[in-house]
Design a protein around this motif. Structure first.
Motif, PDB file in Angstrom:
ATOM      1  N   VAL A 137      -7.463  -1.275  36.375  1.00  8.10           N
ATOM      2  CA  VAL A 137      -7.991  -2.747  36.884  1.00  8.10           C
ATOM      3  C   VAL A 137      -9.135  -2.173  38.189  1.00  8.10           C
ATOM      4  CG1 VAL A 137      -7.823  -4.864  38.358  1.00  8.10           C
ATOM      5  CG2 VAL A 137      -6.119  -3.924  36.285  1.00  8.10           C
ATOM      6  N   LYS A 138      -8.882  -1.329  39.047  1.00  5.04           N
ATOM      7  CA  LYS A 138      -9.513  -0.891  40.140  1.00  5.04           C
ATOM      8  C   LYS A 138     -10.799  -0.241  39.730  1.00  5.04           C
ATOM      9  CE  LYS A 138      -5.868  -0.962  43.334  1.00  5.04           C
ATOM     10  NZ  LYS A 138      -4.791  -0.175  44.114  1.00  5.04           N
ATOM     11  N   ARG A 139     -10.724   0.622  38.641  1.00  2.70           N
ATOM     12  CA  ARG A 139     -11.754   1.559  38.411  1.00  2.70           C
ATOM     13  C   ARG A 139     -12.670   0.886  37.242  1.00  2.70           C
ATOM     14  NH1 ARG A 139     -10.349   7.699  36.139  1.00  2.70           N
ATOM     15  NH2 ARG A 139     -12.501   8.263  35.267  1.00  2.70           N
ATOM     16  N   TYR A 140     -12.278  -0.163  36.582  1.00  5.27           N
ATOM     17  CA  TYR A 140     -12.994  -0.633  35.519  1.00  5.27           C
ATOM     18  C   TYR A 140     -13.692  -1.977  35.474  1.00  5.27           C
ATOM     19  CZ  TYR A 140     -12.271   4.150  33.268  1.00  5.27           C
ATOM     20  OH  TYR A 140     -12.003   5.324  33.054  1.00  5.27           O
ATOM     21  N   LEU A 141     -12.847  -2.684  36.193  1.00  9.52           N
ATOM     22  CA  LEU A 141     -13.206  -3.981  36.252  1.00  9.52           C
ATOM     23  C   LEU A 141     -13.830  -4.520  37.861  1.00  9.52           C
ATOM     24  CD1 LEU A 141     -10.980  -4.156  34.176  1.00  9.52           C
ATOM     25  CD2 LEU A 141     -10.330  -6.325  34.986  1.00  9.52           C
ATOM     26  N   LYS A 142     -14.919  -4.998  37.720  1.00  6.47           N
ATOM     27  CA  LYS A 142     -15.693  -5.704  38.781  1.00  6.47           C
ATOM     28  C   LYS A 142     -15.350  -6.899  39.185  1.00  6.47           C
ATOM     29  CE  LYS A 142     -19.342  -2.428  37.491  1.00  6.47           C
ATOM     30  NZ  LYS A 142     -20.949  -2.567  37.391  1.00  6.47           N
TER      31      LYS A 142
END
Length: 471
Positions: A206-211
């Motif tokens: 979630v933290k790495r790929y969702l903005k």
């Protein structure tokens, strides 16, 4: 009352849903569609059976139809070989097929093409589909990475990516592959992640790929649906357990029986079928063709009993499963909830039964406490009213199909070959070993010990060089 038309979905999609009898959105769909259709990154959380597949299928096909229309207006092709425009990642073959079954009718109404990619089958059809051009790829990580490595496709044109059952992919150890795949999708694309929980590294995705994702959680993913009724049946021993399980399988409605191992699933399905209760099995030892045939037989109602391992605990959606039986209680509470989620789906009711042996009492107590199940163990025996009430109407006995006759070896091939070793063995062993053979015991030399092998090597070598000494 909110309807799908209220979200501004394409008219053909709304008609397709209505043709399938789907007119009212589920809570997860109502909550998330406004944001997903607006192009925002979304984190959707909800328990199994809450309608997540349709929640992401609708924005995927809507977005692709819009971009395809823009491409056509600019004189560009709608799709190109090996360059899908949407990617759905999921953990199992069965789930990939189920997602495709939901999405494909919607995509077809808009002139879009979908395909599935997973292992366990030949890749030739998948490669052919990619070469012909597809809009949506629904894939399991392993085979998708293989095809990416072989350059059968690129993810450079992906506009929207969906991670479905992300927590299950984490449980299966797929997260490193998921990260490698996500790194190959455009950073400017829309990302949707649907998961029952955020543990085991899902929060990292979630933290790495969702903005700036919008989170929609419409229920407690760790709690069972309120329409689900839980029962714990305490049996005295293994024989009583077998009888109770066979009784629970004998009703007229669909039911899923979960075992701990593949061998137990196969064995129980065979026993039930032999007892006049047709059953099919589903587990990891089956080839993809057998999996699909067995699941199709269960889904169509041709067979009412599915005996499965945890491979069927997620992603298998079959309507009107009235009973789930934990023949073997699972090892942890999340598996219990996902297994149980095969019933009481989409607002329907259902019963869940755990069959408990005396030595399993402590484990089952811990399991139900963590799963927030308040059911208390009920001592039962075969034929009890409690069991009969769960069975309901008993299905008619179905005579098992006769087992196929064993094939006889051909006279020309099998019989001549089977006699030859006996003749050679008699020549080697001599008179003393003949007496031993007649008594039913095999001498050490004939059994393949070290003393017999050099003689055989000398004879094979002698034939290559010429006549043997003494002939």
């Amino acid at each position: 009352m909110t309807t799908f038309a209220d979200f501004g979905l394409p008219a053909p999609v709304v008609r397709s849903l209505a043709d399938q009898g789907i007119t009212t959105p589920f809570p997860i769909q109502t909550a998330s569609l406004g944001d997903t259709l607006a192009g925002k990154d979304v984190l959707g959380r909800g328990r199994t059976g809450s309608g997540k597949t349709l929640a992401f299928s609708l924005p995927v096909v809507t977005r692709l139809a819009t971009s395809a229309a823009k491409a056509a207006a600019a004189g560009k092709p709608r799709r190109r070989a090996g360059r899908p425009r949407a990617l759905v990642l999921c953990p199992t073959r069965e789930l990939a097929n189920q997602i495709n079954a939901t999405m494909e009718p919607l995509a077809t109404t808009l002139g879009l093409k979908t395909t599935t990619i997973f292992g366990g089958v030949a890749q030739s059809r998948q490669v052919t589909a990619l070469a012909g051009g597809v809009d949506v790829v629904i894939a399991c990580p392993g085979r998708l990475e293989d095809l990416l490595g072989q350059k059968h496709l690129t993810l450079d044109d992906v506009e929207i990516t969906v991670l479905d059952e992300a927590d299950h992919m984490a449980d299966l150890g797929f997260l490193p592959g998921v990260k490698r795949i996500m790194d190959r999708t455009p950073a400017v694309g829309q990302r949707l992640l649907f998961s029952a929980t955020l543990d085991n590294g899902v929060d990292v995705l979630v933290k790495r790929y969702l903005k700036n994702p919008v989170t929609h959680s419409v229920d407690d993913a760790a709690a069972p649906p309120p329409q689900m009724t839980h029962h714990i049946l305490a049996v005295s021993d293994a024989d009583a357990k077998k009888d109770v399980v066979h009784a629970l399988a004998s009703g007229t409605g669909r039911r899923v029986l979960f075992t701990r191992t593949k061998h137990q699933a196969k064995k129980l399905a065979k026993q039930l079928t032999g007892a006049g209760v047709p059953a099919v099995d589903l587990h990891g030892n089956l080839g993809q063709g057998a999996r699909e045939r067995n699941l199709a037989a269960f889904s169509s109602g041709e067979v009412k009993v599915l005996v499965a391992t945890d491979i069927a605990a997620r992603g298998i959606h079959v309507d009107d499963v009235e009973l789930v039986v934990h023949v073997d209680p699972p090892a942890e509470h999340k598996a219990y909830l996902h297994r149980s989620g095969r019933t009481a789906r989409a607002g329907s009711g259902g019963d869940v039964v755990t069959v408990m042996l005396p030595e399993q009492r402590g484990d089952v107590r811990d399991l139900t406490r963590k799963a927030k199940i308040s059911a208390s163990p009920q001592p039962v025996a075969p034929g009890d009213a409690t069991v009969a009430a769960l069975v309901g109407e008993v299905a008619p006995y179905v005579k098992p199909a006769p087992a196929p006759a064993p094939q006889q070896p051909s006279r020309k091939g099998g019989q001549s070959r089977s006699r030859a070793p006996q003749k050679q063995g008699a020549q080697r062993q001599g008179a003393s070993s003949q007496g031993t053979q007649q008594s039913g015991h095999r001498p050490a030399a004939a059994a393949g010990d070290g003393a017999a092998r050099p003689a055989r090597r000398r004879r094979r070598g002698g034939r290559g060089r010429g006549p043997r000494a003494g002939v």
